[in-house]
Design a protein around this motif. Structure first.
Motif, short mmCIF file in Angstrom:
data_model
loop_
_atom_site.label_atom_id
_atom_site.label_comp_id
_atom_site.label_asym_id
_atom_site.label_seq_id
_atom_site.Cartn_x
_atom_site.Cartn_y
_atom_site.Cartn_z
N ILE A 88 0.76 -1.72 0.20
CA ILE A 88 0.26 -0.28 0.07
C ILE A 88 0.91 1.36 -0.29
CG2 ILE A 88 -1.55 1.06 1.01
CD1 ILE A 88 -2.55 -1.16 2.27
N PRO A 89 1.89 1.38 1.23
CA PRO A 89 2.61 2.09 1.12
C PRO A 89 3.42 2.57 -0.59
CG PRO A 89 3.58 1.65 2.62
CD PRO A 89 2.50 0.52 2.38
N SER A 90 3.67 1.46 -0.60
CA SER A 90 4.61 1.50 -2.20
C SER A 90 4.06 1.89 -3.48
CB SER A 90 5.53 -0.25 -2.82
OG SER A 90 6.30 -0.30 -1.34
N LEU A 91 2.73 1.27 -3.61
CA LEU A 91 1.69 2.32 -4.75
C LEU A 91 1.61 3.38 -4.34
CD1 LEU A 91 0.81 1.08 -6.76
CD2 LEU A 91 -1.14 0.53 -5.72
N LEU A 92 0.71 4.08 -3.30
CA LEU A 92 -0.24 5.32 -3.18
C LEU A 92 1.27 6.66 -2.28
CD1 LEU A 92 -2.86 3.14 -1.41
CD2 LEU A 92 -2.58 3.67 -4.16
N LEU A 157 0.86 12.13 6.81
CA LEU A 157 1.32 12.80 5.16
C LEU A 157 -0.08 14.21 4.26
CD1 LEU A 157 3.69 9.74 3.65
CD2 LEU A 157 3.85 12.17 4.20
N THR A 158 -0.98 12.59 4.87
CA THR A 158 -2.20 14.19 4.12
C THR A 158 -1.83 15.50 4.64
OG1 THR A 158 -3.83 11.50 4.28
CG2 THR A 158 -4.92 14.04 4.14
N LEU A 240 -6.33 8.10 0.14
CA LEU A 240 -6.75 6.82 -0.06
C LEU A 240 -5.48 5.51 0.25
CD1 LEU A 240 -8.07 5.06 -2.52
CD2 LEU A 240 -6.45 5.51 -4.00
N ALA A 241 -4.79 5.81 0.78
CA ALA A 241 -3.76 5.18 1.27
C ALA A 241 -4.42 4.73 3.05
CB ALA A 241 -1.87 5.63 1.23
N ALA A 242 -4.85 6.01 3.28
CA ALA A 242 -5.35 5.70 4.74
C ALA A 242 -6.46 5.02 4.43
CB ALA A 242 -5.14 7.18 5.35
N VAL A 243 -7.50 5.17 3.66
CA VAL A 243 -8.80 4.47 3.63
C VAL A 243 -8.59 2.66 3.76
CG1 VAL A 243 -10.17 4.24 1.95
CG2 VAL A 243 -9.80 6.10 2.78
#
Length: 258
Positions: A88-92, A157-158, A240-243
């Protein structure tokens, strides 16, 4: 210790290269990068053959070993979950790092030197987080601690994406680094612990391959930044990553229980 060494490089590298680019141009940083890469290659070649792990058997083909790694990782839901959550972090999230240059120039108006400082602040925070993790030692509920770290990382980060103040942005990135380092170190540790000894190398190879999706995430983030601006574009991906982390926490009980 391995994570600490990596983050020392994250602290010294971007800030040093940012200063070099500001003083002597981009070429100086690229030349230094080549010099360091050659030095690392020479040092690696000097590793003694006697220190390397002996292959269990020579009868297994590399293709079969790769297939076994994927099959084993898929069959164990704990291992699969640890790999998925690290994707997830790698992608978003990670794709925002190259765009810090735009943040520094267009939002914070700090140029190359500011870009170097922004890039290094995550490393400073990561070092602090790793020292805290060492202090905690054998903390219980490490699955929850890892997942909470990932979620906090995305949420912080948001907030960074909405900041237009240089000092505040530096502080936010350092804070994000604390949670990121704890989450990734625990992810790596748990992955080692739940994997059988004879499969560990193959499972780690699958895990490392999954981190290559950063290039895939950079493509849509670039379009989002082009369409909505750098702050909104990055902010959308962080949210989106948080979701995704919230959904993962709710759905993957085997990882929560680690």
């Amino acid at each position: 210790v391995n994570s600490m060494v990596q983050n020392v490089a994250r602290v010294l590298g971007p800030s040093g290269f940012g200063i070099m680019m500001a003083a002597w141009g981009v070429a100086s940083a690229l030349i230094m990068l080549v010099v360091l890469q050659v030095a690392a290659s020479v040092a690696t070649m000097r590793i003694s053959h006697t220190t390397r792990q002996v292959r269990v058997t020579s009868a297994i083909s590399p293709w079969r070993m790769m297939a076994e790694g994927f099959s084993y990782s898929w069959a164990d839901k704990r291992i699969l979950g640890l790999i998925v959550v690290s994707v997830i972090p790698s992608l978003l999230i990670y794709p925002y790092i190259p765009f810090l240059k735009i943040v520094s120039e267009d939002v914070l108006h700090r140029g190359n030197a500011g870009f170097g400082m922004l890039s290094s602040m995550m490393g400073w925070g990561s070092l602090l987080g790793l020292f805290a993790l060492v202090y905690l030692g054998g903390a219980r509920h490490r699955g929850w601690l890892m997942l909470g770290g990932f979620l906090a990382y995305a949420l912080i980060l948001t907030g960074f994406s909405a900041s237009s103040d240089y000092a505040l942005s530096l502080g936010i990135l350092a804070t994000a680094g604390i949670f990121h380092s704890v989450a990734m170190a625990l992810n790596n540790t748990l992955l080692h612990q739940v994997t059988r000894n004879e499969m560990r190398g193959r499972v780690m190879a699958v895990s490392q391959m999954s981190h290559g999706v950063q290039a895939i995430g950079s493509f849509p983030m670039a379009f989002a930044i082009s369409a909505w601006g750098v702050q909104t574009g990055i902010g959308v991906f962080m949210a989106l990553a948080a979701v995704c982390f919230v959904v993962f926490i709710a759905a993957w009980g085997s990882v929560r229980r680690l």
